[in-house]
Design a protein around this motif. Structure first.
Motif, PDB file in Angstrom:
ATOM      1  N   ARG A   1     -57.283 -53.154  20.188  1.00 14.63           N
ATOM      2  CA  ARG A   1     -57.340 -51.756  19.799  1.00 14.63           C
ATOM      3  C   ARG A   1     -56.086 -51.302  19.066  1.00 14.63           C
ATOM      4  N   ALA A   2     -54.923 -51.771  19.502  1.00 11.57           N
ATOM      5  CA  ALA A   2     -53.671 -51.311  18.892  1.00 11.57           C
ATOM      6  C   ALA A   2     -53.609 -51.676  17.421  1.00 11.57           C
ATOM      7  N   LEU A   3     -53.975 -52.934  17.113  1.00 12.93           N
ATOM      8  CA  LEU A   3     -53.939 -53.377  15.729  1.00 12.93           C
ATOM      9  C   LEU A   3     -55.048 -52.710  14.915  1.00 12.93           C
ATOM     10  N   ARG A   4     -56.214 -52.508  15.559  1.00 13.47           N
ATOM     11  CA  ARG A   4     -57.333 -51.877  14.854  1.00 13.47           C
ATOM     12  C   ARG A   4     -56.971 -50.450  14.450  1.00 13.47           C
ATOM     13  N   ASP A   5     -56.256 -49.746  15.331  1.00 11.89           N
ATOM     14  CA  ASP A   5     -55.893 -48.367  15.038  1.00 11.89           C
ATOM     15  C   ASP A   5     -54.963 -48.265  13.839  1.00 11.89           C
ATOM     16  N   LYS A   6     -54.215 -49.355  13.553  1.00 12.13           N
ATOM     17  CA  LYS A   6     -53.355 -49.331  12.379  1.00 12.13           C
ATOM     18  C   LYS A   6     -54.171 -49.405  11.090  1.00 12.13           C
ATOM     19  N   VAL A   7     -55.357 -50.014  11.184  1.00 11.37           N
ATOM     20  CA  VAL A   7     -56.188 -50.197   9.993  1.00 11.37           C
ATOM     21  C   VAL A   7     -57.152 -49.036   9.801  1.00 11.37           C
ATOM     22  N   LEU A   8     -57.754 -48.596  10.918  1.00 12.26           N
ATOM     23  CA  LEU A   8     -58.704 -47.498  10.823  1.00 12.26           C
ATOM     24  C   LEU A   8     -57.965 -46.202  10.512  1.00 12.26           C
ATOM     25  N   PRO A   9     -58.694 -45.184  10.014  1.00 17.04           N
ATOM     26  CA  PRO A   9     -58.054 -43.962   9.507  1.00 17.04           C
ATOM     27  C   PRO A   9     -57.120 -43.298  10.510  1.00 17.04           C
ATOM     28  N   ASP A  10     -55.915 -42.963  10.075  1.00 14.56           N
ATOM     29  CA  ASP A  10     -54.991 -42.176  10.859  1.00 14.56           C
ATOM     30  C   ASP A  10     -54.829 -40.821  10.165  1.00 14.56           C
ATOM     31  N   ARG A  11     -53.869 -40.030  10.633  1.00 17.01           N
ATOM     32  CA  ARG A  11     -53.731 -38.687  10.072  1.00 17.01           C
ATOM     33  C   ARG A  11     -53.335 -38.719   8.603  1.00 17.01           C
ATOM     34  N   ALA A  12     -52.427 -39.621   8.271  1.00 18.57           N
ATOM     35  CA  ALA A  12     -52.015 -39.732   6.868  1.00 18.57           C
ATOM     36  C   ALA A  12     -53.197 -40.147   6.001  1.00 18.57           C
ATOM     37  N   TYR A  13     -53.966 -41.076   6.549  1.00 21.97           N
ATOM     38  CA  TYR A  13     -55.157 -41.516   5.811  1.00 21.97           C
ATOM     39  C   TYR A  13     -56.138 -40.355   5.640  1.00 21.97           C
ATOM     40  N   GLU A  14     -56.278 -39.519   6.678  1.00 18.53           N
ATOM     41  CA  GLU A  14     -57.175 -38.367   6.606  1.00 18.53           C
ATOM     42  C   GLU A  14     -56.731 -37.415   5.508  1.00 18.53           C
ATOM     43  N   ARG A  15     -55.419 -37.199   5.408  1.00 12.50           N
ATOM     44  CA  ARG A  15     -54.914 -36.301   4.365  1.00 12.50           C
ATOM     45  C   ARG A  15     -55.187 -36.866   2.981  1.00 12.50           C
ATOM     46  N   ARG A  16     -54.935 -38.185   2.840  1.00 20.26           N
ATOM     47  CA  ARG A  16     -55.198 -38.807   1.541  1.00 20.26           C
ATOM     48  C   ARG A  16     -56.691 -38.770   1.210  1.00 20.26           C
ATOM     49  N   SER A  17     -57.514 -39.001   2.227  1.00 22.31           N
ATOM     50  CA  SER A  17     -58.959 -38.990   2.015  1.00 22.31           C
ATOM     51  C   SER A  17     -59.441 -37.606   1.615  1.00 22.31           C
ATOM     52  N   ARG A  18     -58.876 -36.583   2.251  1.00 22.17           N
ATOM     53  CA  ARG A  18     -59.272 -35.220   1.909  1.00 22.17           C
ATOM     54  C   ARG A  18     -58.891 -34.893   0.468  1.00 22.17           C
ATOM     55  N   ALA A  19     -57.692 -35.318   0.067  1.00 22.13           N
ATOM     56  CA  ALA A  19     -57.270 -35.090  -1.318  1.00 22.13           C
ATOM     57  C   ALA A  19     -58.187 -35.827  -2.298  1.00 22.13           C
ATOM     58  N   SER A  20     -58.588 -37.049  -1.913  1.00 23.36           N
ATOM     59  CA  SER A  20     -59.508 -37.810  -2.764  1.00 23.36           C
ATOM     60  C   SER A  20     -60.865 -37.119  -2.852  1.00 23.36           C
ATOM     61  N   ALA A  21     -61.311 -36.565  -1.715  1.00 26.79           N
ATOM     62  CA  ALA A  21     -62.599 -35.871  -1.703  1.00 26.79           C
ATOM     63  C   ALA A  21     -62.575 -34.659  -2.608  1.00 26.79           C
ATOM     64  N   VAL A  22     -61.462 -33.932  -2.592  1.00 22.86           N
ATOM     65  CA  VAL A  22     -61.321 -32.774  -3.486  1.00 22.86           C
ATOM     66  C   VAL A  22     -61.381 -33.221  -4.940  1.00 22.86           C
ATOM     67  N   ASP A  23     -60.704 -34.326  -5.257  1.00 23.47           N
ATOM     68  CA  ASP A  23     -60.725 -34.849  -6.623  1.00 23.47           C
ATOM     69  C   ASP A  23     -62.133 -35.278  -7.033  1.00 23.47           C
ATOM     70  N   LEU A  24     -62.864 -35.892  -6.090  1.00 22.89           N
ATOM     71  CA  LEU A  24     -64.231 -36.321  -6.391  1.00 22.89           C
ATOM     72  C   LEU A  24     -65.124 -35.128  -6.688  1.00 22.89           C
ATOM     73  N   LEU A  25     -65.009 -34.075  -5.893  1.00 25.82           N
ATOM     74  CA  LEU A  25     -65.829 -32.885  -6.126  1.00 25.82           C
ATOM     75  C   LEU A  25     -65.429 -32.191  -7.420  1.00 25.82           C
ATOM     76  N   ARG A  26     -64.142 -32.221  -7.734  1.00 25.80           N
ATOM     77  CA  ARG A  26     -63.698 -31.624  -8.992  1.00 25.80           C
ATOM     78  C   ARG A  26     -64.224 -32.420 -10.185  1.00 25.80           C
ATOM     79  N   SER A  27     -64.355 -33.731 -10.015  1.00 23.15           N
ATOM     80  CA  SER A  27     -64.819 -34.574 -11.119  1.00 23.15           C
ATOM     81  C   SER A  27     -66.278 -34.318 -11.468  1.00 23.15           C
ATOM     82  N   VAL A  28     -67.042 -33.722 -10.538  1.00 20.91           N
ATOM     83  CA  VAL A  28     -68.433 -33.385 -10.839  1.00 20.91           C
ATOM     84  C   VAL A  28     -68.563 -31.899 -11.156  1.00 20.91           C
ATOM     85  N   HIS A  29     -67.447 -31.272 -11.527  1.00 23.59           N
ATOM     86  CA  HIS A  29     -67.411 -29.882 -11.998  1.00 23.59           C
ATOM     87  C   HIS A  29     -67.896 -28.898 -10.941  1.00 23.59           C
ATOM     88  N   LEU A  30     -67.572 -29.150  -9.685  1.00 24.60           N
ATOM     89  CA  LEU A  30     -67.934 -28.234  -8.609  1.00 24.60           C
ATOM     90  C   LEU A  30     -66.814 -27.221  -8.434  1.00 24.60           C
TER      91      LEU A  30
END
Length: 712
Positions: A136-165
């Motif tokens: 579990r300890a090593l898996r948690d390093k790979v699976l999404p953490d808070r920093a990853y969540e922030r990056r993912s959210r920023a990517s999601a915003v960029d994706l929605l912007r790319s479809v002119h939403l």
């Protein structure tokens, strides 16, 4: 064609029902080259969507894929287990479903559904890699953490912007029911493409969308193809979309592929009689001629004999051999295949039989005669400075806001004419129609029918007026009572108005015959009817009281091109025979051109342009009218390419206070547009436009685009 990325070999999907075996897909062979866009076209019931669901292994009982192979880079998807398919769907093979409002989870926010696709890809990488079982300890390093969540959210915003939403960060926290149809479709596209699949299956991605939103969706798909070489299977019944988007086309009918060819070859000279009929049924925005529909409908797949051509009952070139032998695909020059007996015999024999079909070309479309402009007399309906405002509260403790759904419109509808209201969703068309019928009470203004005020009428007088004003709603499945049989639905108005014909033998049968339906359908319930049949029942119900005015609210929305043409021809015949007057609401500008006499263009509760149909189409003065016309697919592959488009969607009615409401999307906007609301003024014989610069509006060919600075 490039190397095949996706191959379908002898695919067959059957449904075992109480009434018999339905061969929804019956021996389909297709291949899609890497980076290619293949269009699959045909009427509802042809098997297009079932084919797509079979590729994804999403067919549910009583359906079953009974034979065939689906090869993705040589791997047979149909031989995979459900566990293995989990790593194919979304990651290698993604799908945009027909109705995003039902395919997106209504209880989960847009952001969560979008991020889910990214997280699944990350999780799959962990499962397949050397970290599996590492604890579990090593898996948690790979699976999404808070920093990853922030990056993912920023990517999601960029994706929605790319479809002119518009306002993409805000959209992440919203739920699907809070978004419009165009917004939902763009979210669905973003979810499908988030994991960068190799193949995208788009099942009716633009059905029932506004013409401007449809154009934006098509541009997004085109951009993704150019950027990543995306391989696409585009399923639709809109031949204009097929012409604009596809490299090759496969035509389906009753579970079989009847013709395959490049888009250019197919539109220039279709070979199969069914393909010819589809193209002849397609209205053109550039030609003032009516479509010539195929008669009849897709046959019942349960009763179809295996050893005959499935199109024989509707084919104008049917021969005796068509009733005894199923035609196999015959390969013609250029790799085109046609499953028709006309091409399996020597050409001389065809000529002797005089059965050779006539090619339909882009230069000489098969159409009916020009519909003459109807002679109209004095005004039957007058709308005077009509407004409807709604007060809404934003948020639990938010300030109350006013939505000006209809904001001071005036118009006249003459006897015997068809007056069309066009515009994007949310512009106030349906609300205006409901006010005309007094289904809603206006905030201000008045409606006069034959010179009598509809708002001042009450009691028996109002009932008599409503007898002469009927409506056909957009969706027959929601407007027809599902608990009543067709014969009772049609007879209900006769009962409500105590008409002497109520209960008379043959009264309902006469109305069914008037709209081209068999009397046997009288005992069916609405859910047992096709979309076209349901809409004809709605027309019969509206005509039961022999009205003078009929309001048609999107009656052809989401219908097949052939059913659309049949319904429009029926409405024209009824108008000529009964002297009807129509108010026709639609976003399909190709149909509007051939069916209407005058047009009113609405935007955010206002009439921004009105005039004779031919004038509006050949010399539009308002930039919004120009944008609507420019967004319509032209219907021939040679006319693809640059078009002046407006981006985003119309703002909420009332969001822009003062000035021109179109200024945030207008290519001609100047300071005066924000300060002074342009009045509706005459700019030509019978043509009125609400634009400060109507005389400066450039032609459609020279307009710049795309437009829409306020989309993000």
């Amino acid at each position: 064609m490039s190397e095949a990325l996706l191959e379908i070999r002898d695919l067959a999907t059957h449904f075992r029902t109480r009434d018999g075996l339905v061969r929804a897909v019956d021996g389909v062979d297709l291949s899609v080259g890497r980076g290619e866009t293949l269009g699959v076209v045909g009427e509802s019931g042809s098997g297009k969507s079932v084919t797509a669901m079979s590729l994804m292994q999403l067919v549910e009982p009583p359906g079953q894929v009974v034979r065939g192979k689906v090869l993705l880079e040589g791997e047979d998807l149909l031989a995979m287990t459900e566990r293995e398919m989990l790593h194919v769907r979304g990651k290698r093979l993604a799908m945009i479903f027909q109705d995003p409002s039902t395919s997106l989870n209504a209880t989960v926010s847009v952001g969560e559904q979008l991020l889910e696709a990214v997280k699944i890809e990350k999780y799959d990488a962990w499962r397949a890699g050397p970290l599996r079982g590492a604890g579990r300890a090593l898996r948690d390093k790979v699976l999404p953490d808070r920093a990853y969540e922030r990056r993912s959210r920023a990517s999601a915003v960029d994706l929605l912007r790319s479809v002119h939403l518009s306002s993409p960060a805000e959209r992440l926290g919203q739920y699907p029911f809070m978004l419009s149809g165009g917004m939902l479709q763009r979210v669905m596209i973003t979810v499908a493409l988030a994991a960068h699949p190799e193949v995208l299956i788009a099942d009716e991605p633009t059905t029932a969308l506004d013409v401007t939103i449809q154009a934006q969706i098509l541009d997004i798909l085109r951009e993704r193809k150019a950027a990543r070489g995306l391989t696409t299977v585009l399923i639709t019944h809109d031949l204009g979309v097929i012409a604009e988007m596809c490299d090759r086309v496969a035509v389906m009918y009753a579970g079989q592929i009847v013709e395959q060819a490049t888009a250019t070859a197919l539109f220039a000279a279709p070979k199969h009689p069914y393909t010819q009929g589809l193209l002849a049924s397609m209205p053109s925005i550039d030609q003032p001629t009516a479509a010539a529909p195929i008669q009849g409908s897709v046959p019942d797949l349960i009763t179809l004999p295996e050893n005959e051509c499935h199109f024989v009952a509707r084919c104008p070139f049917a021969m005796e051999v068509c009733t005894t032998t199923r035609p196999l695909p015959f390969t013609l020059e250029g790799g085109r295949t046609v499953a028709c007996h006309l091409y399996s015999e020597p050409l001389e024999h065809q000529r002797r039989l005089r059965r050779e079909p006539v090619a339909v070309s882009a230069e000489q479309p098969v159409t009916a005669t020009v519909i003459p402009l109807k002679v109209a007399s004095a005004a039957l309906l007058e709308v005077r400075d009509l407004s409807k405002h709604f007060q809404i509260r934003k948020g639990l403790f938010g300030m109350a806001a006013v939505v000006r759904a209809v904001d001071g419109i005036s118009l006249e509808v003459n006897r015997g004419e068809t007056f069309a209201l066009v515009g994007e969703s949310g512009c106030g068309k349906t609300t205006a129609a409901e006010l005309m019928l007094r289904l809603q009470l206006p905030t201000s203004g008045d409606v006069l029918f034959e010179g009598r005020s509809l708002l001042a009428a009450s009691g028996r007088q109002l009932k008599d007026l409503r007898q002469n004003m009927q409506v056909v709603f957009q969706n027959p499945r929601s407007s027809l009572d599902p608990r009543m049989r067709v014969k009772d639905i049609i007879a209900e108005p006769l009962f409500a108005h105590r008409d002497a014909r109520y209960g008379a033998r043959g009264a309902v049968e006469e109305l069914l015959g008037m709209v081209g339906l068999s009397r046997r359908l009288g005992d069916r319930f609405p859910h047992e009817l096709s979309g076209g049949q349901g809409q004809r029942v709605a027309v019969a119900r509206a005509l039961a009281l022999r009205p003078k005015l009929v309001v048609l609210d999107e009656p052809t929305s989401a219908l097949d091109v052939t059913v659309q043409a049949q319904l429009i021809r029926l409405l024209e015949q009824l108008q000529a025979e009964l002297g009807l007057t129509y108010v026709f609401i639609s976003h399909d500008l190709r149909i509007v051109r051939h069916f209407s006499d005058r047009i009113g263009v609405m935007y955010l509760g206002k009439i921004v342009e009105t005039g004779p149909t031919e004038t509006i189409y050949t010399a539009p003065r308002h930039p919004y009218t120009r944008a609507l016309l420019a967004a319509v697919p032209k219907g021939t592959p040679q006319q693809r390419g640059d078009r002046p488009l407006i981006l985003g969607e119309a703002l909420e009615a009332g969001a822009l206070v003062g000035g021109c409401r179109f200024r945030d999307r207008c290519p001609l906007a100047r300071e005066v547009c924000a300060e002074v609301e342009p009045p509706l003024r005459e700019v030509g014989p019978g043509q009125w436009s609400a634009c400060h610069f109507a005389e400066e509006t450039p032609s459609l060919d020279t307009a710049a685009g795309p437009v829409g600075a306020a989309t993000n």
